[in-house]
Write a protein that holds these residues in place. Structure first.
Motif, short mmCIF file in Angstrom:
data_model
loop_
_atom_site.label_atom_id
_atom_site.label_comp_id
_atom_site.label_asym_id
_atom_site.label_seq_id
_atom_site.Cartn_x
_atom_site.Cartn_y
_atom_site.Cartn_z
N ASP A 10 0.80 -1.13 -0.17
CA ASP A 10 0.08 0.04 -0.05
C ASP A 10 1.02 1.23 0.11
O ASP A 10 0.27 2.30 -0.16
N GLY A 11 2.26 1.18 0.14
CA GLY A 11 3.14 2.14 -0.01
C GLY A 11 3.00 3.00 1.32
O GLY A 11 3.85 4.12 1.49
N TRP A 100 -2.97 6.56 5.66
CA TRP A 100 -3.59 7.14 4.36
C TRP A 100 -4.31 8.40 4.58
O TRP A 100 -4.25 9.46 3.72
N ARG A 105 -7.80 4.14 -0.41
CA ARG A 105 -6.65 4.31 -0.76
C ARG A 105 -6.61 3.35 -2.20
O ARG A 105 -7.14 2.48 -2.35
N LEU A 106 -5.45 4.02 -3.00
CA LEU A 106 -5.64 3.45 -4.38
C LEU A 106 -4.01 2.99 -4.75
O LEU A 106 -2.98 3.72 -4.18
N VAL A 107 -3.57 1.64 -5.06
CA VAL A 107 -2.50 1.27 -4.91
C VAL A 107 -2.20 0.76 -6.36
O VAL A 107 -3.24 0.22 -7.14
N THR A 108 -1.02 1.02 -7.00
CA THR A 108 -0.90 0.52 -8.55
C THR A 108 0.37 0.00 -8.67
O THR A 108 1.51 0.35 -7.90
N GLY A 148 5.72 6.00 -3.35
CA GLY A 148 5.93 5.03 -4.48
C GLY A 148 7.37 4.82 -4.63
O GLY A 148 8.26 5.50 -4.36
N ARG A 173 5.32 1.41 -9.07
CA ARG A 173 4.78 1.00 -8.03
C ARG A 173 4.29 2.55 -6.89
O ARG A 173 5.19 3.03 -6.55
N SER A 175 1.19 4.57 -4.46
CA SER A 175 -0.21 4.65 -3.81
C SER A 175 -0.41 5.90 -3.57
O SER A 175 0.51 6.72 -3.21
N TRP A 176 -1.87 6.32 -3.36
CA TRP A 176 -2.39 7.68 -2.99
C TRP A 176 -3.58 7.40 -2.28
O TRP A 176 -4.21 6.75 -2.66
N THR A 177 -3.98 8.61 -1.58
CA THR A 177 -5.16 8.69 -0.90
C THR A 177 -6.12 9.77 -1.85
O THR A 177 -5.87 10.80 -1.96
#
Length: 227
Positions: A10-11, A100, A105-108, A148, A173, A175-177
């Motif tokens: 999740d970073g 967060w 939360r977005l994870v990529t 990331g 890689r 992640s952000w809120t």
């Protein structure tokens, strides 16, 4: 479709790395009722309008990162060639998460092969990170706690594989809120569109012009389920 493999984190917040989830409809949650904000956020992902070059599908989400999760995988396709691929995971914790600073939360994970000239650019990691933040800003999205890594890798082949040319790959890689709007629901559809903009840019596609979009219909399986 070439799936984005590997493990996601999740970073932020020291949560465990993602593990493959049980087979399902691309969502996972606890045994209680799925929260309305999470359901609305998932509906917005399913209704997003994206570039036709981006093929997208639901996949089983990671477990143990958050009480509720929903996952998508995408591939940028040019004819018969896959130019880039990635995975986007939406996490939701109704109680919030200190790291967060929000409940979503977005994870990529994004990957693409590189041309040798681009791979040799010493500023490539910084440029790739700016593509991510720029894609979000270009759509007027507000977000926080972004973190990331950008990894550049090269492969050289020997022996029976010596005929293959050297290959380079970039991996992002992050992640952000996403900031929450009415009813505590972030604009996940716009975040998905910006993520697809990032995929297209990493793949080397030109910016989308007016009308260069089509409705992406995700597999109509069951809605967000509980574990």
């Amino acid at each position: 479709m070439a799936a984005a493999q590997g493990r996601l984190s999740d970073g932020a917040g020291g949560m465990d790395d993602a593990k493959e989830a049980k087979e399902g409809d691309g969502s996972a949650g606890r045994a209680d009722q799925v929260p309305l904000p999470f359901g609305a956020a998932v509906d917005a992902l399913r209704a997003a309008r994206l570039r036709p070059q981006v093929e997208i599908e639901q996949v089983p989400p990671p477990q143990r990162l958050a009480p509720y999760a929903y996952a998508l995988e995408a591939t940028v396709v040019d004819g018969e060639q896959d130019l880039a691929d990635g995975r986007l995971v939406l996490l939701h914790d109704p109680a919030g998460h200190d790291a967060w600073r929000g409940t979503f939360r977005l994870v990529t994970l994004v990957r693409a092969e590189l041309e040798p000239e681009m791979a040799a650019d010493p500023l490539l990691p910084e440029v790739c990170w700016s593509w991510l933040t720029g894609a979000l800003q270009a759509r007027g999205l507000t977000y926080g706690e972004a973190s990331g890594t950008v990894t550049r890798a090269g492969s050289h082949y020997f022996g029976g594989l010596s005929a293959r040319p050297p290959a380079s790959q970039i991996e992002i890689r992050a992640s952000w809120t996403p900031r929450e709007g009415l009813g505590g629901v972030p604009d996940t559809g716009a975040h998905l569109a910006s993520w697809c903009d990032l995929l297209a840019q990493v793949a080397g596609l030109p910016p989308a012009g007016p009308g260069d979009a089509s409705v992406v219909t995700l597999p109509q399986r069951r809605g967000p389920q509980s574990r």
